[in-house]
Scaffold this motif. Structure first.
Motif, short mmCIF file in Angstrom:
data_model
loop_
_atom_site.label_atom_id
_atom_site.label_comp_id
_atom_site.label_asym_id
_atom_site.label_seq_id
_atom_site.Cartn_x
_atom_site.Cartn_y
_atom_site.Cartn_z
N GLY A 1 3.15 5.90 -2.70
CA GLY A 1 4.38 6.68 -2.56
C GLY A 1 4.53 7.36 -1.22
N VAL A 2 4.09 6.68 -0.14
CA VAL A 2 4.19 7.27 1.19
C VAL A 2 4.85 6.29 2.15
CG1 VAL A 2 2.13 8.71 0.91
CG2 VAL A 2 1.90 6.42 1.89
N SER A 3 5.35 6.83 3.25
CA SER A 3 5.82 6.04 4.37
C SER A 3 4.92 6.40 5.55
CB SER A 3 7.29 6.37 4.69
OG SER A 3 7.73 5.66 5.82
N GLY B 1 -1.47 14.87 1.02
CA GLY B 1 -0.59 14.27 2.00
C GLY B 1 -1.27 13.85 3.29
N ALA B 2 -2.58 13.59 3.26
CA ALA B 2 -3.29 13.21 4.49
C ALA B 2 -4.33 12.14 4.22
CB ALA B 2 -3.95 14.43 5.12
N VAL B 3 -4.52 11.27 5.19
CA VAL B 3 -5.52 10.21 5.15
C VAL B 3 -6.69 10.61 6.04
CG1 VAL B 3 -6.02 7.84 5.87
CG2 VAL B 3 -3.87 8.36 4.69
N LEU C 1 -1.57 11.74 -1.95
CA LEU C 1 -0.99 11.35 -0.67
C LEU C 1 0.51 11.62 -0.60
CD1 LEU C 1 -2.84 8.02 0.21
CD2 LEU C 1 -3.04 10.22 1.37
N ARG C 2 1.19 11.49 -1.73
CA ARG C 2 2.65 11.68 -1.71
C ARG C 2 3.05 13.16 -1.69
NH1 ARG C 2 4.44 8.41 -6.57
NH2 ARG C 2 2.50 7.33 -6.12
N ALA D 1 0.84 -1.21 0.00
CA ALA D 1 0.00 0.00 0.00
C ALA D 1 0.87 1.25 0.00
CB ALA D 1 -0.92 0.00 1.22
N GLU D 2 1.93 1.26 0.80
CA GLU D 2 2.84 2.41 0.84
C GLU D 2 3.50 2.63 -0.53
OE1 GLU D 2 4.52 2.70 5.36
OE2 GLU D 2 5.21 1.00 4.15
N ALA D 3 3.91 1.54 -1.15
CA ALA D 3 4.54 1.65 -2.47
C ALA D 3 3.56 2.16 -3.52
CB ALA D 3 5.11 0.29 -2.88
N GLN D 4 2.31 1.72 -3.44
CA GLN D 4 1.31 2.14 -4.41
C GLN D 4 1.11 3.65 -4.38
OE1 GLN D 4 -2.50 0.16 -4.16
NE2 GLN D 4 -3.49 1.65 -5.51
#
Length: 224
Positions: free
Chosen positions: A58-60, A161-163, A107-108, A53-56
């Motif tokens: 582009g977030v950590s 950049g936020a969920v 998100l990234r 999910a992070e890779a999809q």
């Protein structure tokens, strides 16, 4: 922060459903026709799931939230009407939409800093068209529609950049910043009530969630 802070939390949340006063907890059983979260948690995710999910996107993910997904659950029971759930869909990994609407493609991108966000909100409010300034109603409506369209563009930027974590009711939503200098902070969007999009102080996901667990435990035990 790691998995240790979440030790026993899933069991504590599940135990709340069996408490005599469980139905008094806001959002657990919706009095207005919805189902509520009933203190049910989705299954935890695997390390491979979260990494994918992070890779999809582009977030950590912030460490405390990431550990929650691995140790407690992918969503479900939580503050207000419960947590959004991260799950694999036909479109890949997505957070369920409680109405706030995580913009996954953004998100990234870095979440705006506090001063920048407040300045943009104040400037937009200042530019709201006043009907008495226009020669006729049609001209005012054109200007007002343009102002609303600008608001929509700003809304996308505010939530970059936020969920979206949870719906508080009345269109208010809690968000977790996952990209940029504010990463790890929980913000509250009160704009539907003429408020602002602003941080809950220096509050991270663990403080936010565990605070809810402790307050809820105190509520259901009161009067025993």
């Amino acid at each position: 922060m790691g998995a240790m802070i979440w030790s026993g939390v899933r069991e504590r949340v599940e135990a709340l459903a069996r408490a005599d006063k469980a139905r008094e907890v806001f959002g657990a059983w919706d009095k207005y026709g919805g189902t509520g979260h009933h203190f049910r948690l989705a299954d935890p995710l695997s390390e491979a799931d979260v990494t994918e999910a992070e890779a999809q996107w582009g977030v950590s993910l912030p460490a405390d939230y990431r550990a929650f997904l691995l140790e407690v659950g992918a969503g479900g029971a939580g503050p207000f009407y419960g947590l959004t759930t991260l799950s694999r869909t036909d479109a890949g990994w997505l957070w369920s939409d409680p109405g706030g609407g995580t913009v996954h493609e953004r998100l990234r991108l870095p979440f705006p800093d506090v001063e920048e966000s407040v300045r943009a909100q104040v400037e937009h409010e200042r530019k709201e068209p006043v009907e008495s300034d226009f020669e006729d109603e049609a001209a005012f409506e054109v200007a007002y529609r343009a102002w609303l369209e600008e608001y929509e563009r700003l809304s996308d930027w505010f939530s970059s950049g936020a969920v979206c974590l949870s719906h508080e009711g009345c269109g208010y939503f809690d968000w977790l910043v996952v990209s940029g200098p504010q990463r790890g902070q929980v913000w509250l969007d009160e704009r539907p009530g003429d408020g602002r999009f602003s941080p809950l102080g220096q509050v991270g996901f663990a403080d936010w969630y565990l605070g809810w667990v402790e307050k809820t435990e105190a509520l259901v035990r009161r009067g025993r």
